[in-house]
Design an enzyme around this catalytic site. Structure first.
Site, short mmCIF file in Angstrom:
data_model
loop_
_atom_site.label_atom_id
_atom_site.label_comp_id
_atom_site.label_asym_id
_atom_site.label_seq_id
_atom_site.Cartn_x
_atom_site.Cartn_y
_atom_site.Cartn_z
CE1 TYR A 8 -7.95 1.74 -70.69
CE2 TYR A 8 -6.15 3.26 -70.62
CZ TYR A 8 -6.52 2.12 -70.63
OH TYR A 8 -5.60 1.08 -70.96
N GLY A 9 -9.65 3.24 -66.62
CA GLY A 9 -10.43 1.63 -66.30
C GLY A 9 -10.27 1.38 -64.91
CG LEU A 11 -4.65 1.89 -62.84
CD1 LEU A 11 -3.59 2.17 -64.09
CD2 LEU A 11 -4.02 1.60 -61.49
CD GLU A 73 -2.29 -0.76 -67.21
OE1 GLU A 73 -2.55 -1.95 -67.52
OE2 GLU A 73 -3.24 -0.29 -66.55
#
Length: 130
Positions: A8-9, A11, A73
């Site tokens: 969602y970001g 990546l 992460e």
């Protein structure tokens, strides 16, 4: 073994960390079936709090890539990997995916992204209504 991952970001395609997903299978754009909160400051933060569906991308990755993503992460100490349902309009299906949720304290500078979409793109969450 293959694993589906929802990103969602940073990546996502066009962002700096997408290189972690090189040679992995892009499944398509999608939206979370359930509502979550997406915040940002210098990074995006997905929080398990009902706000809005979150737009992103789904990839099928091998175990080695999943381990590299865990390291990136900070799983399980900073972000924690958790399975969620993501709906993919191009296939008409919802699939179970891993997603990374912030489990440490949200930075005080972080602001809520009301659209549920990180940066400029907008996937139009209305097209994901089931």
């Amino acid at each position: 073994m293959k694993n589906k991952v929802f990103v969602y970001g940073t990546l996502k395609r066009g962002f700096g960390n997408n290189g972690f997903l090189i040679n992995q299978k892009f499944i398509g754009v999608g939206c979370t079936r359930n509502k979550f909160a997406l915040y940002k400051d210098s990074l995006p933060y997905l929080v398990d709090k009902p706000e809005t569906p979150i737009g992103g991308e789904v990839y099928e990755v091998d175990n080695e890539t999943l381990e590299r993503l865990d390291s990136l992460e900070g799983h399980p100490n900073w972000y924690r990997r958790k399975k969620i349902l993501v709906c993919i309009p191009s296939t008409g299906n919802c699939v179970e995916c891993w997603a990374y949720f912030l489990i440490t304290k949200l930075p005080s500078s972080a602001i809520l992204i009301k659209t549920g979409n990180y940066k400029k793109e907008y996937y139009g969450t209305e097209i994901f209504k089931l």
